[in-house]
Design a protein around this motif. Structure first.
Motif, PDB file in Angstrom:
ATOM      1  N   PRO A  25     -56.677  21.196  11.168  1.00 28.65           N
ATOM      2  CA  PRO A  25     -55.768  20.744  10.099  1.00 28.65           C
ATOM      3  C   PRO A  25     -55.168  21.931   9.351  1.00 28.65           C
ATOM      4  CG  PRO A  25     -57.830  19.518  10.053  1.00 28.65           C
ATOM      5  CD  PRO A  25     -58.036  20.663  11.002  1.00 28.65           C
ATOM      6  N   PHE A  26     -53.978  21.762   8.818  1.00 28.45           N
ATOM      7  CA  PHE A  26     -53.329  22.823   8.049  1.00 28.45           C
ATOM      8  C   PHE A  26     -52.468  22.180   6.963  1.00 28.45           C
ATOM      9  CE2 PHE A  26     -50.181  21.503  11.055  1.00 28.45           C
ATOM     10  CZ  PHE A  26     -48.955  21.743  10.466  1.00 28.45           C
ATOM     11  N   GLU A  27     -52.047  22.990   6.010  1.00 25.63           N
ATOM     12  CA  GLU A  27     -51.216  22.496   4.921  1.00 25.63           C
ATOM     13  C   GLU A  27     -49.739  22.727   5.262  1.00 25.63           C
ATOM     14  OE1 GLU A  27     -52.314  20.800   2.193  1.00 25.63           O
ATOM     15  OE2 GLU A  27     -54.219  20.870   3.292  1.00 25.63           O
ATOM     16  N   MET A  28     -49.004  21.658   5.465  1.00 23.35           N
ATOM     17  CA  MET A  28     -47.576  21.760   5.765  1.00 23.35           C
ATOM     18  C   MET A  28     -46.808  21.819   4.440  1.00 23.35           C
ATOM     19  SD  MET A  28     -45.142  19.255   8.128  1.00 23.35           S
ATOM     20  CE  MET A  28     -46.170  19.463   9.598  1.00 23.35           C
ATOM     21  N   PRO A  29     -46.026  22.885   4.215  1.00 24.20           N
ATOM     22  CA  PRO A  29     -45.261  22.998   2.965  1.00 24.20           C
ATOM     23  C   PRO A  29     -44.213  21.891   2.839  1.00 24.20           C
ATOM     24  CG  PRO A  29     -45.335  25.093   4.155  1.00 24.20           C
ATOM     25  CD  PRO A  29     -45.818  24.039   5.095  1.00 24.20           C
ATOM     26  N   THR A  53     -51.444  17.736   4.047  1.00 23.73           N
ATOM     27  CA  THR A  53     -52.363  18.091   5.132  1.00 23.73           C
ATOM     28  C   THR A  53     -51.977  17.378   6.429  1.00 23.73           C
ATOM     29  OG1 THR A  53     -54.129  18.306   3.486  1.00 23.73           O
ATOM     30  CG2 THR A  53     -54.780  18.249   5.805  1.00 23.73           C
ATOM     31  N   HIS A  54     -51.714  18.150   7.464  1.00 21.28           N
ATOM     32  CA  HIS A  54     -51.357  17.624   8.782  1.00 21.28           C
ATOM     33  C   HIS A  54     -52.237  18.256   9.847  1.00 21.28           C
ATOM     34  CE1 HIS A  54     -47.722  16.389   6.633  1.00 21.28           C
ATOM     35  NE2 HIS A  54     -47.391  15.643   7.664  1.00 21.28           N
ATOM     36  N   VAL A  55     -52.207  17.667  11.016  1.00 23.61           N
ATOM     37  CA  VAL A  55     -52.854  18.252  12.171  1.00 23.61           C
ATOM     38  C   VAL A  55     -51.985  17.966  13.394  1.00 23.61           C
ATOM     39  CG1 VAL A  55     -54.258  16.204  12.720  1.00 23.61           C
ATOM     40  CG2 VAL A  55     -55.046  18.477  13.437  1.00 23.61           C
ATOM     41  N   SER A  56     -51.913  18.939  14.282  1.00 28.36           N
ATOM     42  CA  SER A  56     -51.156  18.739  15.519  1.00 28.36           C
ATOM     43  C   SER A  56     -51.839  17.656  16.360  1.00 28.36           C
ATOM     44  CB  SER A  56     -51.104  20.051  16.304  1.00 28.36           C
ATOM     45  OG  SER A  56     -50.625  19.843  17.613  1.00 28.36           O
ATOM     46  N   TYR A  57     -51.039  16.751  16.879  1.00 28.93           N
ATOM     47  CA  TYR A  57     -51.581  15.674  17.716  1.00 28.93           C
ATOM     48  C   TYR A  57     -51.249  15.894  19.190  1.00 28.93           C
ATOM     49  CZ  TYR A  57     -52.600  11.023  19.531  1.00 28.93           C
ATOM     50  OH  TYR A  57     -53.118   9.974  20.264  1.00 28.93           O
ATOM     51  N   ALA A  58     -50.037  16.381  19.456  1.00 23.52           N
ATOM     52  CA  ALA A  58     -49.625  16.576  20.850  1.00 23.52           C
ATOM     53  C   ALA A  58     -48.423  17.501  20.928  1.00 23.52           C
ATOM     54  CB  ALA A  58     -49.287  15.232  21.496  1.00 23.52           C
ATOM     55  N   LEU A  59     -48.266  18.110  22.084  1.00 21.98           N
ATOM     56  CA  LEU A  59     -47.090  18.918  22.385  1.00 21.98           C
ATOM     57  C   LEU A  59     -46.204  18.102  23.317  1.00 21.98           C
ATOM     58  CD1 LEU A  59     -45.724  21.696  22.026  1.00 21.98           C
ATOM     59  CD2 LEU A  59     -46.886  22.425  24.120  1.00 21.98           C
ATOM     60  N   LEU A  60     -44.948  17.925  22.905  1.00 19.43           N
ATOM     61  CA  LEU A  60     -44.002  17.123  23.685  1.00 19.43           C
ATOM     62  C   LEU A  60     -43.028  18.035  24.424  1.00 19.43           C
ATOM     63  CD1 LEU A  60     -43.120  14.434  20.958  1.00 19.43           C
ATOM     64  CD2 LEU A  60     -45.057  14.469  22.567  1.00 19.43           C
ATOM     65  N   ASN A 114     -53.435  12.271   5.226  1.00 16.31           N
ATOM     66  CA  ASN A 114     -53.542  11.398   4.056  1.00 16.31           C
ATOM     67  C   ASN A 114     -53.007  10.003   4.362  1.00 16.31           C
ATOM     68  OD1 ASN A 114     -54.692  13.296   2.205  1.00 16.31           O
ATOM     69  ND2 ASN A 114     -52.691  14.279   2.060  1.00 16.31           N
ATOM     70  N   ILE A 115     -51.857   9.944   5.003  1.00 19.87           N
ATOM     71  CA  ILE A 115     -51.230   8.651   5.296  1.00 19.87           C
ATOM     72  C   ILE A 115     -52.071   7.814   6.248  1.00 19.87           C
ATOM     73  CG2 ILE A 115     -49.282   7.619   6.554  1.00 19.87           C
ATOM     74  CD1 ILE A 115     -47.431   9.455   5.122  1.00 19.87           C
ATOM     75  N   ILE A 116     -52.715   8.455   7.221  1.00 22.31           N
ATOM     76  CA  ILE A 116     -53.456   7.675   8.224  1.00 22.31           C
ATOM     77  C   ILE A 116     -54.716   7.015   7.649  1.00 22.31           C
ATOM     78  CG2 ILE A 116     -52.577   9.049  10.149  1.00 22.31           C
ATOM     79  CD1 ILE A 116     -55.311  10.454  10.244  1.00 22.31           C
ATOM     80  N   ARG A 117     -55.028   7.315   6.388  1.00 26.93           N
ATOM     81  CA  ARG A 117     -56.141   6.620   5.737  1.00 26.93           C
ATOM     82  C   ARG A 117     -55.766   5.175   5.397  1.00 26.93           C
ATOM     83  NH1 ARG A 117     -57.813  11.353   1.393  1.00 26.93           N
ATOM     84  NH2 ARG A 117     -58.579  12.881   2.919  1.00 26.93           N
ATOM     85  N   LEU A 118     -54.475   4.920   5.302  1.00 23.04           N
ATOM     86  CA  LEU A 118     -54.000   3.563   5.027  1.00 23.04           C
ATOM     87  C   LEU A 118     -54.034   2.754   6.322  1.00 23.04           C
ATOM     88  CD1 LEU A 118     -50.906   4.532   2.852  1.00 23.04           C
ATOM     89  CD2 LEU A 118     -53.161   3.831   2.030  1.00 23.04           C
ATOM     90  N   PRO A 119     -54.597   1.552   6.303  1.00 24.65           N
ATOM     91  CA  PRO A 119     -54.744   0.757   7.532  1.00 24.65           C
ATOM     92  C   PRO A 119     -53.448   0.575   8.317  1.00 24.65           C
ATOM     93  CG  PRO A 119     -55.969  -0.240   5.743  1.00 24.65           C
ATOM     94  CD  PRO A 119     -55.183   0.877   5.128  1.00 24.65           C
ATOM     95  N   GLU A 120     -52.339   0.353   7.606  1.00 27.01           N
ATOM     96  CA  GLU A 120     -51.071   0.094   8.309  1.00 27.01           C
ATOM     97  C   GLU A 120     -50.474   1.339   8.938  1.00 27.01           C
ATOM     98  OE1 GLU A 120     -49.930   0.157   3.835  1.00 27.01           O
ATOM     99  OE2 GLU A 120     -51.699  -0.164   5.091  1.00 27.01           O
ATOM    100  N   TYR A 121     -51.005   2.525   8.570  1.00 24.24           N
ATOM    101  CA  TYR A 121     -50.489   3.774   9.125  1.00 24.24           C
ATOM    102  C   TYR A 121     -51.550   4.533   9.928  1.00 24.24           C
ATOM    103  CZ  TYR A 121     -46.415   3.153   6.117  1.00 24.24           C
ATOM    104  OH  TYR A 121     -45.283   2.663   5.520  1.00 24.24           O
ATOM    105  N   ARG A 122     -52.589   3.853  10.319  1.00 23.58           N
ATOM    106  CA  ARG A 122     -53.700   4.513  11.004  1.00 23.58           C
ATOM    107  C   ARG A 122     -53.255   5.187  12.310  1.00 23.58           C
ATOM    108  NH1 ARG A 122     -58.416   0.678  10.658  1.00 23.58           N
ATOM    109  NH2 ARG A 122     -58.305   1.389   8.500  1.00 23.58           N
TER     110      ARG A 122
END
Length: 201
Positions: free
Chosen positions: A77-81, A89-96, A114-122
């Motif tokens: 994880p890293f802090e995206m400005p 706070t984001h993390v790389s998921y995949a390289l496209l 942070n967003i993925i903690r919400l059920p609708e954005y998991r």
């Protein structure tokens, strides 16, 4: 005679729409996008008249490409400005990896932790990018695309740049809009999706 001419034109337009489901689906998507933009609580577009300043490139199916997905499960994880000085706070998921305008391109797909903690954005995935149109025909701060984990099938995902949209910062300053990382700057122009907002702010 005029009535007959009008009827002929109407039939031609209806026929063209019937033969182009891609453009028809995109038109519905954009209408919903504008309605959601206006209805968003705390959003930057307050008046319906402001929607007339929201512009898009014409539909272009050549900007709908299939990318190869290489997952990055060991990414840290890293802090995206963001453009208001804060970080997210984001993390790389995949390289496209894909081909656009005849050239090989790569973009990194992220998860907002942070967003993925919400059920609708998991299962929400975030794709910020800039390209050769940035600061010229499109917002200089880049554009975004949203994906879901379920969009990835058999190691591939369809990227429809016709659905690329502006962050709130394109309309009004002060929002914590993530800044696309340097590795997500495309060398080719992406003449698809949302253009720069047409109203001064």
């Amino acid at each position: 005679m005029r009535l007959l001419s009008t009827l002929c034109i109407s039939l031609l337009v209806m026929s063209a729409m019937a033969q182009n489901p891609f453009a028809d689906e995109l038109a519905r998507h954009r209408e919903k996008y504008k309605k959601d933009l206006l209805a968003s609580a705390g959003g930057p577009v307050k008046e319906e008249s402001d929607l007339s300043f929201v512009h898009f490139y014409p539909p272009d199916s050549t900007y709908r490409v299939v990318a190869t997905v290489a997952l990055t499960p060991k990414a840290e994880p890293f802090e995206m400005p963001t453009y208001n000085g804060k970080t997210r706070t984001h993390v790389s998921y995949a390289l496209l990896s894909f081909v656009l305008n005849g050239k090989k391109q790569q973009l990194t797909l992220y998860r907002n932790l942070n967003i993925i903690r919400l059920p609708e954005y998991r299962d929400y995935l975030f794709l910020p990018f800039k390209d050769a149109t940035s600061e010229k025909e499109t917002y200089g701060g880049g554009r975004y695309m949203d994906l879901r984990k379920g969009d990835i099938k058999n190691g591939h995902v369809t990227l429809d740049f016709n659905k690329a949209y502006n962050p709130y910062c394109a309309y009004e300053e002060g929002y914590p809009c993530p800044i696309p990382p340097k590795n997500n700057v495309l060398s080719v122009p992406v003449k698809a999706g949302e253009k720069a907002y047409g109203k001064e702010h």
